[in-house]
Design a protein around this motif. Structure first.
Motif, PDB file in Angstrom:
ATOM      1  N   ALA A 178       0.867  -1.192   0.053  1.00 44.58           N
ATOM      2  CA  ALA A 178      -0.229   0.016   0.137  1.00 44.58           C
ATOM      3  C   ALA A 178       0.822   1.114   0.055  1.00 44.58           C
ATOM      4  O   ALA A 178       0.613   2.135  -0.842  1.00 44.58           O
ATOM      5  CB  ALA A 178      -1.133  -0.148   1.082  1.00 44.58           C
ATOM      6  N   ARG A 179       1.877   1.021   0.853  1.00 47.29           N
ATOM      7  CA  ARG A 179       2.918   2.097   0.933  1.00 47.29           C
ATOM      8  C   ARG A 179       3.500   2.805  -0.545  1.00 47.29           C
ATOM      9  O   ARG A 179       3.218   3.914  -1.056  1.00 47.29           O
ATOM     10  CB  ARG A 179       4.014   2.113   1.842  1.00 47.29           C
ATOM     11  CG  ARG A 179       5.105   3.249   1.836  1.00 47.29           C
ATOM     12  CD  ARG A 179       4.366   4.364   2.656  1.00 47.29           C
ATOM     13  NE  ARG A 179       4.048   5.425   2.085  1.00 47.29           N
ATOM     14  CZ  ARG A 179       3.069   6.425   2.293  1.00 47.29           C
ATOM     15  NH1 ARG A 179       2.686   6.240   3.699  1.00 47.29           N
ATOM     16  NH2 ARG A 179       2.764   7.188   1.342  1.00 47.29           N
ATOM     17  N   LYS A 180       4.034   1.553  -1.249  1.00 50.28           N
ATOM     18  CA  LYS A 180       4.581   1.849  -2.565  1.00 50.28           C
ATOM     19  C   LYS A 180       3.329   2.560  -3.866  1.00 50.28           C
ATOM     20  O   LYS A 180       3.596   3.334  -4.336  1.00 50.28           O
ATOM     21  CB  LYS A 180       5.184   0.209  -2.916  1.00 50.28           C
ATOM     22  CG  LYS A 180       5.491   0.479  -4.463  1.00 50.28           C
ATOM     23  CD  LYS A 180       6.876  -0.227  -4.663  1.00 50.28           C
ATOM     24  CE  LYS A 180       7.383   0.095  -6.132  1.00 50.28           C
ATOM     25  NZ  LYS A 180       6.684   1.134  -6.802  1.00 50.28           N
ATOM     26  N   ARG A 181       2.240   1.936  -3.424  1.00 46.15           N
ATOM     27  CA  ARG A 181       1.346   2.245  -4.259  1.00 46.15           C
ATOM     28  C   ARG A 181       0.782   3.715  -4.089  1.00 46.15           C
ATOM     29  O   ARG A 181       0.501   4.354  -5.119  1.00 46.15           O
ATOM     30  CB  ARG A 181       0.000   1.379  -4.220  1.00 46.15           C
ATOM     31  CG  ARG A 181       0.327  -0.003  -4.925  1.00 46.15           C
ATOM     32  CD  ARG A 181      -1.024  -1.031  -4.975  1.00 46.15           C
ATOM     33  NE  ARG A 181      -0.412  -2.299  -5.289  1.00 46.15           N
ATOM     34  CZ  ARG A 181      -0.173  -2.841  -6.440  1.00 46.15           C
ATOM     35  NH1 ARG A 181      -0.574  -2.121  -7.406  1.00 46.15           N
ATOM     36  NH2 ARG A 181      -0.080  -4.304  -6.630  1.00 46.15           N
ATOM     37  N   LEU A 182       0.562   4.131  -3.019  1.00 54.74           N
ATOM     38  CA  LEU A 182       0.389   5.259  -2.376  1.00 54.74           C
ATOM     39  C   LEU A 182       1.228   6.550  -2.857  1.00 54.74           C
ATOM     40  O   LEU A 182       1.094   7.289  -3.425  1.00 54.74           O
ATOM     41  CB  LEU A 182       0.021   5.500  -1.077  1.00 54.74           C
ATOM     42  CG  LEU A 182      -0.946   5.153  -0.290  1.00 54.74           C
ATOM     43  CD1 LEU A 182      -1.186   5.100   1.080  1.00 54.74           C
ATOM     44  CD2 LEU A 182      -2.394   6.192  -0.682  1.00 54.74           C
ATOM     45  N   ASP A 183       2.701   6.016  -2.760  1.00 59.89           N
ATOM     46  CA  ASP A 183       3.601   7.018  -3.251  1.00 59.89           C
ATOM     47  C   ASP A 183       3.601   6.966  -4.696  1.00 59.89           C
ATOM     48  O   ASP A 183       3.796   8.246  -5.148  1.00 59.89           O
ATOM     49  CB  ASP A 183       5.067   6.494  -2.776  1.00 59.89           C
ATOM     50  CG  ASP A 183       5.071   6.683  -1.184  1.00 59.89           C
ATOM     51  OD1 ASP A 183       4.487   7.349  -0.631  1.00 59.89           O
ATOM     52  OD2 ASP A 183       6.056   5.822  -0.713  1.00 59.89           O
ATOM     53  N   ASP A 184       3.276   5.988  -5.282  1.00 58.23           N
ATOM     54  CA  ASP A 184       3.324   5.961  -6.897  1.00 58.23           C
ATOM     55  C   ASP A 184       2.290   6.831  -7.333  1.00 58.23           C
ATOM     56  O   ASP A 184       2.296   7.565  -8.153  1.00 58.23           O
ATOM     57  CB  ASP A 184       3.234   4.534  -7.545  1.00 58.23           C
ATOM     58  CG  ASP A 184       4.617   3.636  -7.157  1.00 58.23           C
ATOM     59  OD1 ASP A 184       5.401   4.448  -6.962  1.00 58.23           O
ATOM     60  OD2 ASP A 184       4.435   2.481  -7.818  1.00 58.23           O
ATOM     61  N   LEU A 185       1.166   6.649  -6.802  1.00 50.21           N
ATOM     62  CA  LEU A 185      -0.187   7.393  -7.143  1.00 50.21           C
ATOM     63  C   LEU A 185       0.017   8.935  -6.614  1.00 50.21           C
ATOM     64  O   LEU A 185      -0.348   9.553  -7.798  1.00 50.21           O
ATOM     65  CB  LEU A 185      -1.171   6.887  -6.162  1.00 50.21           C
ATOM     66  CG  LEU A 185      -1.881   5.452  -6.645  1.00 50.21           C
ATOM     67  CD1 LEU A 185      -2.910   5.028  -5.541  1.00 50.21           C
ATOM     68  CD2 LEU A 185      -2.762   5.905  -7.881  1.00 50.21           C
ATOM     69  N   THR A 186       0.567   9.187  -5.559  1.00 52.81           N
ATOM     70  CA  THR A 186       0.852  10.453  -5.241  1.00 52.81           C
ATOM     71  C   THR A 186       1.893  11.330  -6.553  1.00 52.81           C
ATOM     72  O   THR A 186       1.490  12.455  -7.000  1.00 52.81           O
ATOM     73  CB  THR A 186       1.313  10.641  -3.990  1.00 52.81           C
ATOM     74  OG1 THR A 186       0.472  10.030  -2.870  1.00 52.81           O
ATOM     75  CG2 THR A 186       1.356  12.157  -3.375  1.00 52.81           C
ATOM     76  N   ASP A 187       2.929  10.387  -6.726  1.00 48.66           N
ATOM     77  CA  ASP A 187       3.844  11.198  -7.630  1.00 48.66           C
ATOM     78  C   ASP A 187       3.201  11.284  -9.227  1.00 48.66           C
ATOM     79  O   ASP A 187       3.220  12.352  -9.797  1.00 48.66           O
ATOM     80  CB  ASP A 187       5.107   9.940  -7.816  1.00 48.66           C
ATOM     81  CG  ASP A 187       5.788  10.133  -6.675  1.00 48.66           C
ATOM     82  OD1 ASP A 187       5.571  11.392  -5.710  1.00 48.66           O
ATOM     83  OD2 ASP A 187       6.767   9.106  -6.389  1.00 48.66           O
TER      84      ASP A 187
END
Lengths: 126, 799
Positions: free
Chosen positions: B448-457
């Motif tokens: 989830a952390r990775k995906r959230l970061d990717d999404l935010t970027d």
């Protein structure tokens, strides 16, 4: 002789439930089931039932138009709207001459809903 | 108004009808009497005039005959002539006179007024006078008279012998004219007629005068009589118009005066009553106004014509946000079309209020809730309800509109809902954390952390590009996100949503779902400005980040970071086992131990130390179901009952293979796709339930789902196809028996074969597995509602 009812609804699933309710709970005879406004008008001409239950949102011809056409031809027709439509369409149908309405969803397992349904049918015949 | 006859007019008319005929009758009587009496008098007058003329003639003739005796004896002819002439001359009635001598040779004297020669009298020879009266005269022996018709006149002829009637010396003859007499008669007649006429004229004049005077008198008397009545009528008119305050004053001493005084008494009574009533009404109105001024609801009354009554609660304009309640349009903030709808509704109510229940009628009223922009920029929520107002015949006359400001209630409701949601979310988060293996949670968090970061970027870079495009081409086509980017966003969000849902992190899942909805606005046709959508997405992602942080914090608190409740420690199973064995050895080996029961209990307690809650034990299945469901695009809720039942960590091991098989079957073939479920009227998310019950003599593991159930006929057909049963055997079987055929090799419950299950070998293996452990299993199914497998195992399973 049991009273006759024509059921109009584009969902055959709901039509069956309504038909079952009229047969078992109210002792009506279901003379026909229509799936749109066109069928509603044709079936009314054919059977001249004591009551029509009318869905409003239907393909080809909507319930409001069908109500208007039936009442133009048969001023004494008893029509009860059964619809989930919000807003003024129900009001317009009542002002056009529909004699009652029941709101969807059809919660036939809810005693309050069943009571309201029965009373609405009674009011149509009063 | 029809012309009304006055009393005065009636009196005058009546008196005229009496007076006029009376007058006419009297006049007639007078005239008739006059005519009769006048005729009689006239006849008497004529006779009197005639007899006086006759008397005069006779007297004159007799006198002359006497006087003439001497003259005739003396033959004094001149004297005779003078006498005759003077007689004719002196008396106007005497027309002529002749003295006839018996001796015809003697001259005769004659005078005649009608003859100019003989006027003064002449003497003439007898033969010169050819008068027939002479012959009549000569035959007379006494005085006689007769009527003859003269030249122009009726004459009276008088004749008498002069001297001895036996041997007269002559005869005197006078002729008297009746002209004077007739004139006198005529005069008498005329006099009589004039008298009559005079009487009539006098009578008419008198009568008319009397009539006029009496009319005048009557009129004024009638006016006097009707004046009090008119006054009374005027007073009644004033009272009729509602003014009870003017006293009834009528000056009259007769019955009308009496009536007026009764009337005045009545007026006073009515005035008293009216004033009393007005006071009562005023008091009631004051009470109503007090209520209306103090009631906190907006309350006003509308008629079927759409007009608002002037009375309304003091709070009404304020609640409705208007200065004055002048029209329904202002009061309820209606657009022209809404106003039309509202009038339509009023008409419906008017015609249907007796036939339909009130709550059904009010439900179709076009206005139920109002959002009124307040002066401070805050929207106020006003709930509008309707009540009937009846007239005295219990007919609905008007409609009372009740407006209640629900802004505060809604705010509280919202705060409560938010609080409740926060708590529920926390509870679910805790349950998710507790019910899943820490490794699984760690994996989820990492992912989830990775995906959230990717999404935010990605979202940030898209927003930057969109903003740049907008600055460069303010009116241009704008930035269109690439389908690839949208696809990436969508996939990441969907995965987060699915995983969060699986572990019960509801808030995160819901936010991911909302973000997915936002992505719809980035697809063609674009109706919302891209920068707006991306800005909203960025905000949503921040919220998701916050939700994610919440999960971490909750986890920290649970694992002792928060310091509340039991601190969790991990002890290896091996160490527990060691303590247990030591306890058991003490129990069985040494006699030193005084209380061997206590040692036994201690050993058992050691054994229980390793026990874990059922929820934790079922985590591996939960993970499997979650992954499988996501792959198949299904939504499944895995329910474990009872969650806190403590079991050996190896509880499921002997039947692990069977459970995995059955759970896969449920996910793959039992639970329908969300759209199919929706069409059937089921919740989109299906439920698989794992239930463990431990009794003294047996352990029951029940696995159920609310999927489509098993098609009995299809199972039976497959069984025949694969030679498991003959059609004859099938025909003898009940539905229940037919279902059990799924456990026979080669029979699958599914109509299609997928990579998950459905090859028809699984269920026979399940049966084998359970039976090898000394257990039994039984499958039941309700088509459309799901299926249930009950596994019964020996009681040793619980230890």
């Amino acid at each position: 002789m049991p009273k006759t009812v024509l059921i109009v609804d584009d969902s055959s699933f709901l039509s069956k439930q309504i038909a079952e309710f009229f047969t078992s709970q109210l002792g009506f005879q279901v003379v026909a089931i229509g799936k749109d406004g066109n069928e509603a008008v044709d079936l009314y001409r054919k059977h001249k039932p004591d009551l029509v239950t009318m869905d409003l949102t239907m393909p080809n011809k909507d319930g409001k138009t069908a109500i208007n056409e039936i009442l133009t031809e048969f001023a004494d027709a008893r029509i009860m709207v059964i619809s989930a439509v919000k807003g003024n369409t129900v009001l317009e149908c009542l002002n056009r001459g529909a004699k009652g309405y029941v709101e969807k969803p059809l919660k036939f397992s809810d005693p309050l809903f069943v009571e309201d349904f029965k009373q609405s049918v009674d009011e149509v015949f009063n | 108004m029809a012309a009304r006859t006055t009393i005065q007019g009636k009196l005058v008319k009546t008196s005229l009808m009496v007076l006029v005929p009376a007058f006419v009758l009297v006049t007639l009587a007078v005239v008739i009497l006059n005519v009769f009496l006048g005729g009689k008098t006239q006849r008497e007058t004529v006779m009197r005039i005639e007899s006086s003329l006759k008397a005069k003639g006779r007297l004159l003739t007799a006198n002359n005959a006497q006087a003439l005796v001497g003259m005739a004896e003396g033959n004094a002819f001149m004297q005779i002539k003078d006498l005759v002439a003077s007689t004719v001359k002196d008396d106007i009635d005497v027309v002529s006179g002749t003295f006839i001598m018996a001796d015809s040779s003697m001259p005769w004297a004659t005078a005649d007024e009608t003859d100019s020669v003989r006027m003064a009298g002449i003497l003439a020879k007898a033969e010169e006078l050819g008068d027939p009266a002479i012959v009549w005269a000569r035959s007379l022996e006494a005085i006689e008279s007769r009527r003859t018709v003269g030249v122009s006149d009726e004459l009276l002829e008088f004749a008498a012998p002069v001297g001895d009637p036996e041997a007269p010396m002559g005869w005197i003859l006078y002729k008297l004219s009746t002209a004077t007499m007739r004139e006198a008669i005529q005069a008498a007649k005329d006099g009589s007629r004039k008298g009559t006429a005079l009487v009539i004229v006098l009578l008419v004049a008198l009568g008319t005068g009397a009539l006029l005077i009496s009319l005048r008198k009557f009129g004024s008397e009638a006016a006097n009589l009707s004046r009090p009545i008119r006054e009374l009528a005027a007073a009644a008119e004033i009272i009729k118009n509602g003014d009870y305050k003017q006293p009834v004053v009528v000056h009259s001493d007769d019955e009308i005066g009496e009536l007026a005084s009764t009337f005045e008494t009545m007026r006073q009574t009515v005035q008293t009553y009216t004033e009393h009533l007005e006071e009562l009404v005023e008091a009631k109105m004051r009470q109503v106004r007090d209520i209306l001024d103090n009631v906190e609801q907006g309350l006003f009354v509308v008629g079927f014509d759409g007009n608002i009554s002037p009375e309304h609660s003091k709070a009404a304009p304020e609640i409705l946000g208007v200065n004055e309640l002048q029209s329904i349009r202002d009061a309820l903030h209606l657009s022209p079309s809404q106003e039309e709808d509202f009038v339509g509704w009023l008409n419906l109510v008017r015609s249907k209020h007796a036939a339909m229940r009130w709550d059904k009628l009010t439900k179709v009223a076009p206005v139920q809730d109002l959002e009124i922009p307040g002066a401070d920029g805050q929207t106020r929520y006003v709930r509008v309800r309707y009540q009937r107002m009846y007239d005295k015949n219990r007919d609905v006359e008007k409609i009372m509109v009740l407006a209640q400001d629900e802004t505060e209630a809604r705010r509280i409701e919202r705060v409560v809902a938010e609080e409740k949601e926060r708590h529920e979310n926390e509870v679910k988060t805790i349950l998710g954390l507790v019910n899943n293996l820490p490794e699984v949670i760690k994996d989820f968090q990492k992912d989830a952390r990775k995906r959230l970061d990717d999404l935010t970027d990605l979202a940030k870079s898209m927003l930057d590009r969109a903003t740049a495009a907008r600055e460069k081409f303010p009116d241009g086509p704008g930035f269109k996100p690439s389908p690839e980017d949208i696809g990436r966003l969508f996939r990441d969000l969907h995965t987060i949503k699915g995983n969060a849902g699986t572990y019960g992190f509801e808030r995160l899942g819901r936010l991911a779902h909302h973000s997915e909805d936002l992505l719809e606005d980035l697809k063609e046709p674009i109706t919302v400005r891209t920068t707006v959508t991306l800005g909203a997405l960025a905000e949503r992602l921040e919220e998701m980040d916050a939700a994610y942080q919440e999960i971490l914090e909750t986890e920290k608190r649970l694992s002792g970071g928060g310091g509340e409740g039991d601190a969790l420690v991990q002890i290896s199973e091996r160490k527990i086992e060691h303590v247990r064995r030591m306890a058991l050895a003490m129990h069985s080996g040494s006699a030193v131990v005084a209380d061997s029961e206590a040692v036994k209990t201690l050993a058992m307690a050691c054994e229980r130390l390793r026990d874990v809650p059922l929820a934790r034990l079922a985590d591996k299945y939960r993970g499997m179901i979650g992954r499988l469901a996501e792959r198949l695009g299904k939504q499944i809720h895995f329910e474990v009952v009872p969650t806190h039942l403590e079991l050996s960590p190896h509880f499921f091991n002997p039947i692990d293979e069977a459970l995995i098989h059955m759970l896969r079957n449920s996910v793959d073939h039992g639970i329908e796709s969300p759209s199919d479920r929706a069409a059937k009227g089921k919740p989109e998310r299906g439920t698989i339930r794992l239930e463990v019950a431990i009794n003294d003599d047996q352990v029951t593991v029940t696995l159920s789902d609310d999927g489509g159930g098993i098609n009995v006929e299809s199972v039976a057909r497959k069984a025949v196809e694969n030679g498991v049963a003959t059609p004859a055997e099938i025909a003898r079987m009940s539905d229940d028996e037919k279902i059990q055929l799924v456990y026979e090799a080669g029979v699958s419950t599914a109509s299609s074969v997928s990579d998950v299950s459905g090859r028809g070998v699984g269920m026979s293996a399940v049966k084998e597995c359970v039976e090898s452990q000394g257990g039994t299993l039984r499958l039941t199914s309700v088509p459309g509602s799901g299926s249930k497998t009950i596994i019964q195992l020996p009681s040793r399973f619980a230890s």
